[in-house]
Scaffold this active site. Structure first.
Site, mmCIF file in Angstrom:
data_model
loop_
_atom_site.group_PDB
_atom_site.id
_atom_site.type_symbol
_atom_site.label_atom_id
_atom_site.label_comp_id
_atom_site.label_asym_id
_atom_site.label_seq_id
_atom_site.Cartn_x
_atom_site.Cartn_y
_atom_site.Cartn_z
ATOM 1 N N GLU B 127 11.560 7.704 -26.635
ATOM 2 C CA GLU B 127 11.841 6.568 -27.520
ATOM 3 C C GLU B 127 13.107 5.835 -27.104
ATOM 4 O O GLU B 127 13.213 4.615 -27.229
ATOM 5 C CB GLU B 127 12.002 7.059 -28.967
ATOM 6 C CG GLU B 127 10.706 7.377 -29.673
ATOM 7 C CD GLU B 127 9.902 6.131 -30.003
ATOM 8 O OE1 GLU B 127 9.434 5.465 -29.065
ATOM 9 O OE2 GLU B 127 9.739 5.845 -31.197
ATOM 10 N N THR B 180 11.091 -5.427 -30.867
ATOM 11 C CA THR B 180 11.955 -4.552 -31.662
ATOM 12 C C THR B 180 13.389 -5.087 -31.662
ATOM 13 O O THR B 180 14.076 -5.079 -32.686
ATOM 14 C CB THR B 180 11.924 -3.114 -31.098
ATOM 15 O OG1 THR B 180 10.564 -2.681 -31.059
ATOM 16 C CG2 THR B 180 12.703 -2.162 -31.974
#
Lengths: 305, 305
Positions: B127, B180
């Site tokens: 991640e 994001t």
């Protein structure tokens, strides 16, 4: 017809649950006697243990009872006698105990038309007199017992959260004054977003720990990164009191309500007793008087005695 | 020796649980085949369904698997084949599915020395490559199933929260890009204290509703007063999509992760289907392509197929 009740002390905030969480104590509280009379109206007949106004409109129990009477229009009046044992300004929900007790007793004496949860709104009117804001975080646990969450005020949404059977509370009440108004004044209107996220995570962890009786998780979650850092200095020796409780084996500790009382949660009565003793030890020789309480979580709230 | 797995899509944030809560889907996810080889190291052999780097050090599955291999030092290597079905940038945990799948498979192929919870740390390294921050709110539900709470990062403390059996999720993924990075840029460093308190109360209410299978409470708690108001404009027609889901009977709805997918929770498969259909209806004729998913809450996370 009359009813004599035990009106429990309560711990609001419980570290990570600022303004939304509260818990109910079982071994500390006021006593209240309410008599049903033919003469309409609400009267405060007598108060022992504290110097509080007898004028109904200036007394939290009087105001709360009146709010309920105005809703129910019973063909009776009520005479209230209060034996205060929770000191005003202790951070243990003294005014909430009186407000919650008054509406509980009036409701009882007219045949319980409202549920305890429905009574919260009326008890809040007493809180409004006491602190200027109609908070529910003390009156809700006093009326419902256990832990309560005020999920929302508009509309009022109170959630009952069960406590693990073996969860105990240690309290130390240093006899100093921290006025709710002063405790509110140190708060900031704007806060760090990151800290808010941490607070949400800890509260979610605490709620989870309560449902699963995970005492370790309860302890890991008992952190207040938003309010305790701003208020700690209002309570002399706070950090030492907290550390003493943790060193003695408490799961966590923090400021009860807006202080000056400090609470600790512990697994079992004995561990809570040790935590209370350790907290008391810190104030020995400081010249600050105090009292301590050790209690289970009261599962039902106000009790008829 | 090889293992073929289903790597589920996940919904992070879940309205009031920004950055701390996530849930696992059961009907949307990638497939991954991992072969144990005598040649040491981690290789990305093939990726179908997406144009993603095959260079191990530039691939989230490669980075996550490598992090675990560096911990375990197995006498093997691993060849990874990924069939992407969750689109990157969908807000459905696409990178998390790959990162979680990679560590799950490697752990499986060396005899499961680590628990799924212990794997979270290694999946987070994937991640980190994807978003610059080692978030756990997607990889934790992918590895553990159900709802997961990231109570703390230091130390990492992941709490598993069970979902009521009849709780379903409807998803609409509009085929637009919300990066994001852009979704992070609209956030504020400082927020209203009062709003933070509201958010804590709603998250506590949601957690409580999940434990007690109180669908009404789940619905009443699904409000995000902190982030959704700042991000809603990044998703065309968001307010109409949300309203359509609620009007169709969903318990609540919000942005999935950082979007653009929108999720709704519903009681039962049929109600979730209706919510998905209603959300789709909003985008009909707008020129925006989309896909919908309806899923139960996957109780176990990654599955061997």
């Amino acid at each position: 017809m009359e009813v004599k009740i035990f009106c429990p002390a309560t711990v609001a905030n419980v570290s990570c649950g600022f303004d939304v969480l509260g818990l109910c104590l079982d071994t500390a509280g006021d006593e209240m006697l309410v008599e049903r009379t033919m003469q309409p109206g609400v009267r405060i007949k007598e108060i022992t243990g504290a110097n509080l106004p007898l004028d109904t409109a200036q007394n939290v129990a009087g105001v709360a009872a009146t709010a309920l009477v105005e809703k129910l229009h019973p063909p009776y009046g009520f005479d209230i006698t209060i034996h205060k044992k929770i000191k005003a300004g202790s951070g243990l929900g003294s005014s909430a105990a009186s407000a919650a007790g008054a509406v509980f007793a009036v409701n009882h004496l007219v045949g319980n038309p409202l549920t305890p949860k429905e009574l919260v709104h009326y008890a809040m009117q007493g809180e409004k007199l006491a602190s200027g804001a109609a908070h529910a975080d003390n009156v809700a646990p006093a009326l419902l017992g256990g832990f309560t969450l005020v999920r929302s005020y508009e509309p009022l949404d109170i959630i009952e959260i069960p406590a693990p059977e073996n969860l105990y509370v240690a309290i130390i009440h240093p006899h100093i004054e921290v006025r709710t108004k002063d405790a509110r004044a140190v708060l900031k209107d704007r806060i760090d977003f990151k800290k808010a996220v941490i607070q949400t995570a800890n509260l979610a962890g605490l709620i989870s720990g309560l449902y699963t009786a995970d005492f370790d998780l309860i302890g890991r979650s008992l952190h207040d990164v938003l309010v305790e850092p701003l208020r700690a200095h209002l309570i002399p020796h706070f950090s030492f009191i907290k550390k003493a409780a943790l060193d003695a084996g408490a799961l966590g500790a923090g400021i009860s309500g807006s202080g000056p009382s400090v609470f600790a949660l512990a697994k079992g009565n004995e561990a809570a007793g040790k935590a209370a003793g350790a907290m008391a030890q810190v104030l020995e020789g400081t010249g600050i008087d105090y009292e301590i309480h050790v209690s289970n979580i009261n599962p039902v709230g106000i009790k008829i005695v």
